[in-house]
Design an enzyme around this catalytic site. Structure first.
Site, short mmCIF file in Angstrom:
data_model
loop_
_atom_site.label_atom_id
_atom_site.label_comp_id
_atom_site.label_asym_id
_atom_site.label_seq_id
_atom_site.Cartn_x
_atom_site.Cartn_y
_atom_site.Cartn_z
N LYS A 1 0.89 -1.19 0.14
CA LYS A 1 0.09 0.08 0.06
C LYS A 1 1.01 1.16 -0.05
CE LYS A 1 -1.97 -1.60 3.62
NZ LYS A 1 -2.39 -1.85 4.90
N THR B 1 -8.39 9.53 8.56
CA THR B 1 -7.80 8.25 8.05
C THR B 1 -7.27 7.16 8.84
OG1 THR B 1 -5.57 9.29 7.94
CG2 THR B 1 -6.59 9.49 6.05
N THR C 1 -7.33 3.05 8.17
CA THR C 1 -7.48 2.86 6.66
C THR C 1 -6.64 1.37 6.63
OG1 THR C 1 -7.06 5.28 6.39
CG2 THR C 1 -6.29 3.39 4.59
N GLY C 2 -5.62 1.04 7.09
CA GLY C 2 -5.04 -0.30 6.64
C GLY C 2 -5.78 -1.43 7.25
N CYS C 3 -6.25 -1.33 8.34
CA CYS C 3 -7.23 -2.34 9.13
C CYS C 3 -8.41 -2.55 8.27
CB CYS C 3 -7.78 -1.83 10.29
SG CYS C 3 -6.04 -1.86 11.51
#
Length: 215
Positions: A123, A157, A160-162
């Site tokens: 990402k 944000t 976001t990754g989770c």
């Protein structure tokens, strides 16, 4: 304070006994003991595809894992991954070198596959010097592609990754291919960021209710 191993064990056993799990993801596993315990359970259980979100480095750059857990991540958890979803700082740690160009990111995905992960998505949202949030996907069969969405100027944000990895997991559980799941997750997180929830005054959350399927 870390969750006691006995609690983690009881939770994993309860879920395995009571549900038919079709896909599973991991998040932050803070130390080697916890990671090794989860790995041992995943090797016994039938939870379907495994999405590894290697939560290692905070937005401010601080390490979130003990060094022993980082070693266990590379040698024990990554080899089990159907999909691994590192952001740029995490991917840089895994491969041990800076990732500043597309060629370097593409090569890093190959190296992570060589550790055992079947499919890799790196990402690129941490690159603040570009106008798009661009990710690189390398599939088990060697196919690859870049996925881009316009960068949104917002401090909403958090998560976001989770969220990204959770959507991939949910779509795999529904029977989608890895490519289909990643594309949908990219659309989902873009909408979740670009349609913010105005709550609080700090670094706010993404909006999980924003998603509408694109035509």
């Amino acid at each position: 304070m870390n969750v006691p191993l006995a609690t983690i064990h009881s939770q994993l056993e309860a879920v395995a006994d009571d549900f038919q799990i079709r896909a599973v993801k991991t998040g932050m596993l803070a130390n080697a003991e916890v990671m090794e315990h989860v790995v041992a359970h995943l090797q016994r259980a039938h939870f379907g595809p495994l999405v590894v979100d290697p939560v290692m480095i905070a937005k401010g750059g601080a390490s979130l894992l003990a060094s022993s857990a980082m070693d266990a991540l590379k040698t024990q958890l990554i080899p089990l991954a159907t999909v691994i979803t590192p952001n740029l700082p995490e991917a840089q740690w895994i491969v041990g070198s800076p990732l500043t160009t597309k060629a370097e990111i593409e090569e890093a995905a190959k190296k992570i596959q060589q550790l055992g992960a079947k499919n890799v998505i790196i990402k690129g949202g941490h690159r603040l010097d570009v106008s798009d949030a661009t990710d690189f996907l390398r599939l088990e069969n060697g196919d690859s592609e870049w996925l881009s969405k316009p960068r949104v100027a917002t401090n909403r944000t958090h998560g976001t990754g989770c969220t990204y990895s959770a959507v991939i997991t949910a779509e795999l559980a529904k029977g989608k291919s890895v490519s289909e799941a990643v594309h949908l997750a990219k659309d989902f997180i873009h909408q979740a960021i670009s349609t913010p929830i105005d709550v609080g005054h700090g670094h706010g959350p993404v909006n999980h209710w924003a998603y509408r399927e694109e035509a």
